[in-house]
Design a protein around this motif. Structure first.
Motif, mmCIF file in Angstrom:
data_model
loop_
_atom_site.group_PDB
_atom_site.id
_atom_site.type_symbol
_atom_site.label_atom_id
_atom_site.label_comp_id
_atom_site.label_asym_id
_atom_site.label_seq_id
_atom_site.Cartn_x
_atom_site.Cartn_y
_atom_site.Cartn_z
ATOM 1 N N SER A 173 0.828 -1.188 0.000
ATOM 2 C CA SER A 173 0.000 0.000 0.000
ATOM 3 C C SER A 173 0.872 1.252 0.000
ATOM 4 O O SER A 173 2.095 1.177 0.113
ATOM 5 C CB SER A 173 -0.929 -0.018 1.227
ATOM 6 O OG SER A 173 -1.762 1.120 1.259
ATOM 7 N N GLN A 174 0.221 2.374 -0.099
ATOM 8 C CA GLN A 174 0.923 3.660 -0.059
ATOM 9 C C GLN A 174 1.470 3.902 1.345
ATOM 10 O O GLN A 174 1.094 3.211 2.289
ATOM 11 C CB GLN A 174 -0.055 4.766 -0.449
ATOM 12 C CG GLN A 174 -1.259 4.848 0.459
ATOM 13 C CD GLN A 174 -2.370 5.709 -0.112
ATOM 14 O OE1 GLN A 174 -2.313 6.153 -1.245
ATOM 15 N NE2 GLN A 174 -3.397 5.944 0.682
ATOM 16 N N PRO A 175 2.345 4.877 1.516
ATOM 17 C CA PRO A 175 2.874 5.163 2.853
ATOM 18 C C PRO A 175 1.765 5.577 3.826
ATOM 19 O O PRO A 175 0.820 6.268 3.445
ATOM 20 C CB PRO A 175 3.838 6.326 2.613
ATOM 21 C CG PRO A 175 4.183 6.233 1.162
ATOM 22 C CD PRO A 175 2.956 5.721 0.480
ATOM 23 N N PRO A 195 3.520 0.522 8.148
ATOM 24 C CA PRO A 195 4.309 1.494 7.378
ATOM 25 C C PRO A 195 5.800 1.161 7.436
ATOM 26 O O PRO A 195 6.321 0.782 8.486
ATOM 27 C CB PRO A 195 4.023 2.816 8.099
ATOM 28 C CG PRO A 195 2.741 2.590 8.835
ATOM 29 C CD PRO A 195 2.787 1.153 9.260
ATOM 30 N N ARG A 196 6.459 1.329 6.317
ATOM 31 C CA ARG A 196 7.891 1.022 6.251
ATOM 32 C C ARG A 196 8.640 2.039 5.392
ATOM 33 O O ARG A 196 9.525 1.687 4.605
ATOM 34 C CB ARG A 196 8.117 -0.399 5.756
ATOM 35 C CG ARG A 196 7.424 -0.720 4.451
ATOM 36 C CD ARG A 196 7.506 -2.202 4.091
ATOM 37 N NE ARG A 196 6.976 -2.441 2.767
ATOM 38 C CZ ARG A 196 6.796 -3.656 2.238
ATOM 39 N NH1 ARG A 196 7.119 -4.729 2.945
ATOM 40 N NH2 ARG A 196 6.329 -3.801 1.021
ATOM 41 N N GLY A 197 8.271 3.297 5.576
ATOM 42 C CA GLY A 197 8.987 4.345 4.859
ATOM 43 C C GLY A 197 8.315 4.723 3.562
ATOM 44 O O GLY A 197 7.325 5.462 3.545
ATOM 45 N N LYS A 198 8.814 4.205 2.462
ATOM 46 C CA LYS A 198 8.311 4.589 1.148
ATOM 47 C C LYS A 198 6.977 3.935 0.800
ATOM 48 O O LYS A 198 6.292 4.376 -0.127
ATOM 49 C CB LYS A 198 9.343 4.242 0.072
ATOM 50 C CG LYS A 198 10.645 5.033 0.208
ATOM 51 C CD LYS A 198 11.625 4.653 -0.885
ATOM 52 C CE LYS A 198 12.925 5.443 -0.757
ATOM 53 N NZ LYS A 198 13.902 5.082 -1.812
ATOM 54 N N ASP A 199 6.616 2.859 1.506
ATOM 55 C CA ASP A 199 5.336 2.207 1.278
ATOM 56 C C ASP A 199 4.901 1.518 2.564
ATOM 57 O O ASP A 199 5.496 1.733 3.630
ATOM 58 C CB ASP A 199 5.405 1.226 0.099
ATOM 59 C CG ASP A 199 6.416 0.094 0.328
ATOM 60 O OD1 ASP A 199 6.866 -0.097 1.477
ATOM 61 O OD2 ASP A 199 6.755 -0.619 -0.643
ATOM 62 N N SER A 200 3.876 0.686 2.487
ATOM 63 C CA SER A 200 3.391 -0.052 3.652
ATOM 64 C C SER A 200 3.047 -1.475 3.248
ATOM 65 O O SER A 200 2.611 -1.726 2.118
ATOM 66 C CB SER A 200 2.133 0.612 4.237
ATOM 67 O OG SER A 200 2.373 1.942 4.613
ATOM 68 N N ASN A 201 3.261 -2.399 4.185
ATOM 69 C CA ASN A 201 2.743 -3.752 4.015
ATOM 70 C C ASN A 201 1.343 -3.760 4.625
ATOM 71 O O ASN A 201 1.144 -3.271 5.740
ATOM 72 C CB ASN A 201 3.634 -4.771 4.732
ATOM 73 C CG ASN A 201 3.152 -6.197 4.552
ATOM 74 O OD1 ASN A 201 2.130 -6.593 5.108
ATOM 75 N ND2 ASN A 201 3.881 -6.985 3.790
ATOM 76 N N ALA A 202 0.373 -4.272 3.880
ATOM 77 C CA ALA A 202 -1.005 -4.280 4.365
ATOM 78 C C ALA A 202 -1.659 -5.609 4.018
ATOM 79 O O ALA A 202 -1.372 -6.206 2.970
ATOM 80 C CB ALA A 202 -1.787 -3.117 3.762
ATOM 81 N N GLY A 203 -2.540 -6.072 4.893
ATOM 82 C CA GLY A 203 -3.191 -7.336 4.614
ATOM 83 C C GLY A 203 -4.215 -7.704 5.658
ATOM 84 O O GLY A 203 -4.541 -6.930 6.560
ATOM 85 N N VAL A 204 -4.731 -8.914 5.529
ATOM 86 C CA VAL A 204 -5.709 -9.460 6.468
ATOM 87 C C VAL A 204 -5.358 -10.915 6.747
ATOM 88 O O VAL A 204 -4.715 -11.586 5.939
ATOM 89 C CB VAL A 204 -7.155 -9.375 5.930
ATOM 90 C CG1 VAL A 204 -7.584 -7.934 5.738
ATOM 91 C CG2 VAL A 204 -7.290 -10.147 4.609
ATOM 92 N N GLY A 205 -5.810 -11.389 7.902
ATOM 93 C CA GLY A 205 -5.597 -12.787 8.238
ATOM 94 C C GLY A 205 -6.650 -13.272 9.204
ATOM 95 O O GLY A 205 -7.223 -12.488 9.968
ATOM 96 N N GLY A 206 -6.925 -14.555 9.153
ATOM 97 C CA GLY A 206 -7.902 -15.172 10.046
ATOM 98 C C GLY A 206 -7.865 -16.678 9.880
ATOM 99 O O GLY A 206 -7.055 -17.209 9.106
ATOM 100 N N MET A 207 -8.742 -17.384 10.568
ATOM 101 C CA MET A 207 -8.715 -18.838 10.529
ATOM 102 C C MET A 207 -9.041 -19.367 9.129
ATOM 103 O O MET A 207 -9.906 -18.835 8.433
ATOM 104 C CB MET A 207 -9.682 -19.415 11.551
ATOM 105 C CG MET A 207 -9.318 -19.064 12.999
ATOM 106 S SD MET A 207 -7.596 -19.466 13.411
ATOM 107 C CE MET A 207 -7.591 -21.257 13.230
ATOM 108 N N LEU A 208 -8.358 -20.432 8.740
ATOM 109 C CA LEU A 208 -8.476 -20.987 7.391
ATOM 110 C C LEU A 208 -9.915 -21.351 7.039
ATOM 111 O O LEU A 208 -10.334 -21.216 5.886
ATOM 112 C CB LEU A 208 -7.579 -22.219 7.259
ATOM 113 C CG LEU A 208 -7.569 -22.915 5.891
ATOM 114 C CD1 LEU A 208 -7.041 -21.975 4.814
ATOM 115 C CD2 LEU A 208 -6.732 -24.186 5.946
#
Length: 364
Positions: A173-175, A195-208
């Motif tokens: 994702s964007q910053p 956020p990690r500076g120039k961009d961001s890691n973004a996501g979702v998680g839950g039980m399979l």
């Protein structure tokens, strides 16, 4: 013949290789990939994990960002928690670079890395044959992740059941300014923005078992925060009641199912299990010693699994309590950075529930 062959060169495998090679063990580390390689993961390293790495003598680098504050929001509410000591709560790394650095540290201590795909393990007298390649070792450490062939072919455990697995999807994702968890973003799970500076890691998680809903949840997250999908993966959380050692085979990290059932965080447990393996091999009965050393970890994961079964189906209720009674959130932060044991936090928070519930109901 090798003293120790480690299958998998992620953090658990590389930390084990680093420690064992440093002690003088003739150490082979194997992975089907060359490094650096892409690794799906949010990339959050808790202070607890970072401190353990430092104690071992390994750096937490390269790091894109250190975050002292954590924003948690959902159901129209939000709460921001920070570490009172001024230390970071979560460091954000890119796993391709972070993992490569750990592997390089292991190689610098004398471990030998080979790119090879191991299909399984087979005992041959006093040695363990690595199926699919021409190598044998006295000891094998399975650090080959959630779908560990070492775990299954050694007979230490069968494949994971669906209820033992978290399903996650990540993207770029964007910053963003604040490291954020969204407790209403996915069923029986959460969403995140790291956020990690120039961009961001973004996501979702839950039980399979909720994978279809989680996929739809990611689509909503992607539309709202302009997330470009990168990858999906699984995180095993069922290791607390499984065998982790036997007949000179040891399991660490995701291969052993050592991830937090509440958050899916696994780096601390990967590092911790590798440290305990390295200490256990010096003993006359290393399998027994490893199981003994891992008892506190298994107990903690079992307690967190019980807590997750209570909290996750009722996350709206519990999050309202977090907001109504901020000290609960602050205490939980202390568990994530290693200052308070989860057992102590859980007992304390349960004792506070009646008061917190009254505050939430009365709106005070």
């Amino acid at each position: 013949m090798w003293d120790v062959a480690i299958v998998g060169a992620g953090p658990s495998g590389s930390v084990a290789a680093y420690l064992l090679a440093k002690k003088g063990y003739k150490t082979l580390i194997l992975d089907k990939n060359s490094f650096p390689r892409y690794k799906p993961c949010g990339g959050g390293v808790t202070l607890k994990a970072g401190k353990l790495l430092n104690e071992i003598g390994l750096p937490i680098e390269p790091v894109d960002a250190f975050h002292k504050e954590v924003l948690v929001k959902g159901f129209g509410l939000e709460i921001e928690v920070r570490t009172s000591s001024g230390e970071y709560a979560i460091a954000v790394v890119r796993r391709n670079l972070f993992d490569k650095r750990l592997l390089d540290e292991a190689i610098s201590e004398g471990a030998v890395f080979k790119r090879a795909k191991v299909l399984g393990v087979k005992r041959e007298g006093d040695a363990i044959r690595l199926v699919g390649i021409n190598e044998a070792s006295r000891v094998v450490v399975g650090a080959d992740g959630a779908n560990s062939v070492v775990a299954v072919t050694s007979g230490l455990r069968s494949r994971w059941s669906r209820e033992d697995i978290i399903f996650a999807i990540e993207g770029v994702s964007q910053p963003h300014e604040k490291l954020t968890f969204m407790v209403d973003a996915a069923p029986y799970g959460y969403g995140w923005i790291f956020p990690r500076g120039k961009d961001s890691n973004a996501g979702v998680g839950g039980m399979l078992e909720k994978s279809k809903e989680i996929k739809r949840s990611f689509d909503r997250l992607a539309a709202r925060y302009k997330v470009v999908k990168a990858h999906s993966w699984i995180i095993p959380i069922g290791g607390h009641d499984k065998s982790i050692a036997g007949r000179s085979v040891f399991l660490v990290g995701d291969a052993a199912g050592l991830a937090d059932p509440l958050t899916g965080e696994g780096l601390y447990y990967a590092i911790r299990s590798s440290l305990e393996v390295s200490e256990s091999l010096d003993h006359e009965e290393p399998e027994l010693e490893y199981r003994k050393r891992m008892e506190p970890v298994m107990r903690e994961l079992k307690e967190k699994r019980r807590a997750a079964r209570i909290i996750m189906p009722r996350i709206k209720f519990f999050f309202k309590l977090f907001v109504a009674y901020p000290e609960i959130a602050e205490r939980y932060m202390l568990t994530s950075i290693g200052r308070v044991e989860f057992r102590d936090f859980w007992r304390w928070s349960i004792s506070k529930l009646p008061r917190a519930l009254i505050k939430e109901k009365l709106g005070i």
